[in-house]
Design a protein around this motif. Structure first.
Motif, mmCIF file in Angstrom:
data_model
loop_
_atom_site.group_PDB
_atom_site.id
_atom_site.type_symbol
_atom_site.label_atom_id
_atom_site.label_comp_id
_atom_site.label_asym_id
_atom_site.label_seq_id
_atom_site.Cartn_x
_atom_site.Cartn_y
_atom_site.Cartn_z
ATOM 1 N N ARG A 243 21.482 -39.307 -0.832
ATOM 2 C CA ARG A 243 21.889 -38.922 -2.184
ATOM 3 C C ARG A 243 22.249 -37.440 -2.257
ATOM 4 O O ARG A 243 23.177 -37.049 -2.968
ATOM 5 C CB ARG A 243 20.775 -39.245 -3.175
ATOM 6 N N PHE A 244 21.510 -36.641 -1.508
ATOM 7 C CA PHE A 244 21.814 -35.202 -1.501
ATOM 8 C C PHE A 244 23.132 -34.928 -0.779
ATOM 9 O O PHE A 244 23.882 -34.025 -1.155
ATOM 10 C CB PHE A 244 20.668 -34.432 -0.845
ATOM 11 N N ALA A 245 23.397 -35.717 0.257
ATOM 12 C CA ALA A 245 24.674 -35.571 0.961
ATOM 13 C C ALA A 245 25.834 -35.917 0.032
ATOM 14 O O ALA A 245 26.861 -35.222 0.006
ATOM 15 C CB ALA A 245 24.698 -36.466 2.199
ATOM 16 N N TRP A 246 25.657 -36.984 -0.755
ATOM 17 C CA TRP A 246 26.718 -37.364 -1.693
ATOM 18 C C TRP A 246 26.855 -36.357 -2.831
ATOM 19 O O TRP A 246 27.949 -36.153 -3.363
ATOM 20 C CB TRP A 246 26.453 -38.766 -2.241
ATOM 21 N N ILE A 247 25.758 -35.722 -3.208
ATOM 22 C CA ILE A 247 25.853 -34.639 -4.197
ATOM 23 C C ILE A 247 26.702 -33.502 -3.635
ATOM 24 O O ILE A 247 27.501 -32.889 -4.343
ATOM 25 C CB ILE A 247 24.444 -34.128 -4.586
ATOM 26 N N GLY A 248 26.534 -33.240 -2.328
ATOM 27 C CA GLY A 248 27.360 -32.219 -1.682
ATOM 28 C C GLY A 248 28.834 -32.564 -1.747
ATOM 29 O O GLY A 248 29.675 -31.705 -2.041
ATOM 30 N N ILE B 198 28.106 -21.782 -13.427
ATOM 31 C CA ILE B 198 28.021 -23.094 -14.083
ATOM 32 C C ILE B 198 28.113 -24.213 -13.050
ATOM 33 O O ILE B 198 27.347 -25.192 -13.096
ATOM 34 C CB ILE B 198 29.139 -23.241 -15.135
ATOM 35 N N GLU B 199 29.040 -24.077 -12.110
ATOM 36 C CA GLU B 199 29.227 -25.110 -11.084
ATOM 37 C C GLU B 199 27.950 -25.313 -10.268
ATOM 38 O O GLU B 199 27.487 -26.449 -10.090
ATOM 39 C CB GLU B 199 30.383 -24.716 -10.166
ATOM 40 N N TRP B 200 27.392 -24.209 -9.776
ATOM 41 C CA TRP B 200 26.176 -24.325 -8.974
ATOM 42 C C TRP B 200 24.988 -24.768 -9.822
ATOM 43 O O TRP B 200 24.063 -25.422 -9.318
ATOM 44 C CB TRP B 200 25.875 -23.006 -8.271
ATOM 45 N N GLY B 201 25.016 -24.421 -11.101
ATOM 46 C CA GLY B 201 23.968 -24.891 -12.001
ATOM 47 C C GLY B 201 23.988 -26.404 -12.144
ATOM 48 O O GLY B 201 22.938 -27.062 -12.139
ATOM 49 N N VAL B 202 25.193 -26.968 -12.269
ATOM 50 C CA VAL B 202 25.340 -28.427 -12.365
ATOM 51 C C VAL B 202 24.881 -29.097 -11.072
ATOM 52 O O VAL B 202 24.160 -30.106 -11.094
ATOM 53 C CB VAL B 202 26.806 -28.802 -12.672
ATOM 54 N N ILE B 203 25.280 -28.527 -9.936
ATOM 55 C CA ILE B 203 24.877 -29.087 -8.638
ATOM 56 C C ILE B 203 23.358 -29.032 -8.484
ATOM 57 O O ILE B 203 22.719 -30.006 -8.055
ATOM 58 C CB ILE B 203 25.563 -28.322 -7.490
ATOM 59 N N GLY B 204 22.770 -27.894 -8.847
ATOM 60 C CA GLY B 204 21.321 -27.756 -8.759
ATOM 61 C C GLY B 204 20.594 -28.729 -9.669
ATOM 62 O O GLY B 204 19.558 -29.293 -9.297
ATOM 63 N N ILE C 76 18.600 -28.678 0.701
ATOM 64 C CA ILE C 76 19.708 -27.727 0.569
ATOM 65 C C ILE C 76 20.688 -27.882 1.724
ATOM 66 O O ILE C 76 21.913 -27.877 1.530
ATOM 67 C CB ILE C 76 19.164 -26.285 0.507
ATOM 68 N N LEU C 77 20.161 -28.052 2.931
ATOM 69 C CA LEU C 77 21.017 -28.230 4.105
ATOM 70 C C LEU C 77 21.853 -29.502 3.978
ATOM 71 O O LEU C 77 23.051 -29.507 4.305
ATOM 72 C CB LEU C 77 20.162 -28.282 5.374
#
Length: 239
Positions: A96-101, A21-27, A47-48
């Protein structure tokens, strides 16, 4: 041809489902951001960026016998900014992807906190059957000379599993009752082996049987539990 199937009882179904679920939300968040970009960056770079954004300064604390990490400083975001800000528009593409991380750390934290009550609901800690669900191959190892001459009564153990009552205990009191450090007495001279916890619990407890066979000490990675039986689960060994 004989097929042997080994079931891994240490598998934690609650943690696994929560991780999905966690990785699903992140994706999902990353996909939403990716769709809005006019110039699509390479997926592997996205992804990186997310994984680098995961790096953070955290504070570790214990919550209901579970260690949790509280993210404080977005170190990964700062690293990406230092690297990508040198070239025009690159930081704007990946920030934005960095902040998602970095946000993913809070998603993992929420998942961990949610896992605790769900795990306790499905696998109650005060139920002996959570730690011992299968006794077909159960036996005891004598780990102290005071336990010689006795063996496990499998049928009695199976019958009394539902009758085991959790009792609060003080280890220092047991230590004093046994006569201290130099005593030859051992309260739990047997180790119970060959049992299985409930499937999907993720538990791998060490189990010890009391000298009179009326008590069991469950030792997990987090804490210990003591259960008392009405009758002994031991019998005299055949000679």
């Amino acid at each position: 041809m004989i097929f042997i199937i080994n079931i891994d009882y240490s598998f934690s179904i609650v943690s696994t489902v929560m991780s999905i679920i966690e990785w699903g939300v992140i994706g999902y968040l990353a996909f939403r951001v990716y769709k809005k970009l006019s110039a699509k960056p390479k997926v592997w770079k996205v992804i990186l960026s997310i994984f680098v954004g995961l790096f953070s300064f955290t504070i570790n604390m214990e919550w209901f016998h579970t260690f949790v990490k509280i993210p404080i400083l977005p170190l990964g975001v700062w690293i990406l900014y230092a690297v990508l800000n040198r070239k025009e528009d690159r930081w704007d593409t990946y920030r934005r992807f960095a902040w998602i991380g970095f946000l993913a750390n809070f998603i993992f934290l929420a998942g961990t906190l949610l896992t605790i009550p769900v795990q306790s609901l499905i696998y109650p800690e005060n139920h002996l059957s959570t730690y011992i669900s299968g006794t077909k191959e159960a036996s005891i190892n004598v780990i102290h000379p005071s336990g010689e001459g006795r063996t496990l009564d499998q049928e009695e153990l199976k019958k009394q599993l539902s009758d085991g009552e959790q009792v609060e205990f003080e280890s220092w009191q047991w230590f004093d009752e046994a006569g201290g450090r130099f005593s030859n007495n051992e309260r739990f001279p047997f180790q119970l082996v060959g049992t299985n916890p409930k499937w999907g619990s993720g538990l791998e407890p060490d189990i010890y049987v009391e000298q009179d066979g009326k008590g069991i000490l469950i030792s997990t990675r987090k804490t210990q539990y003591y259960y008392h039986f009405p009758e002994t689960v031991l019998k005299e060994a055949k000679r």
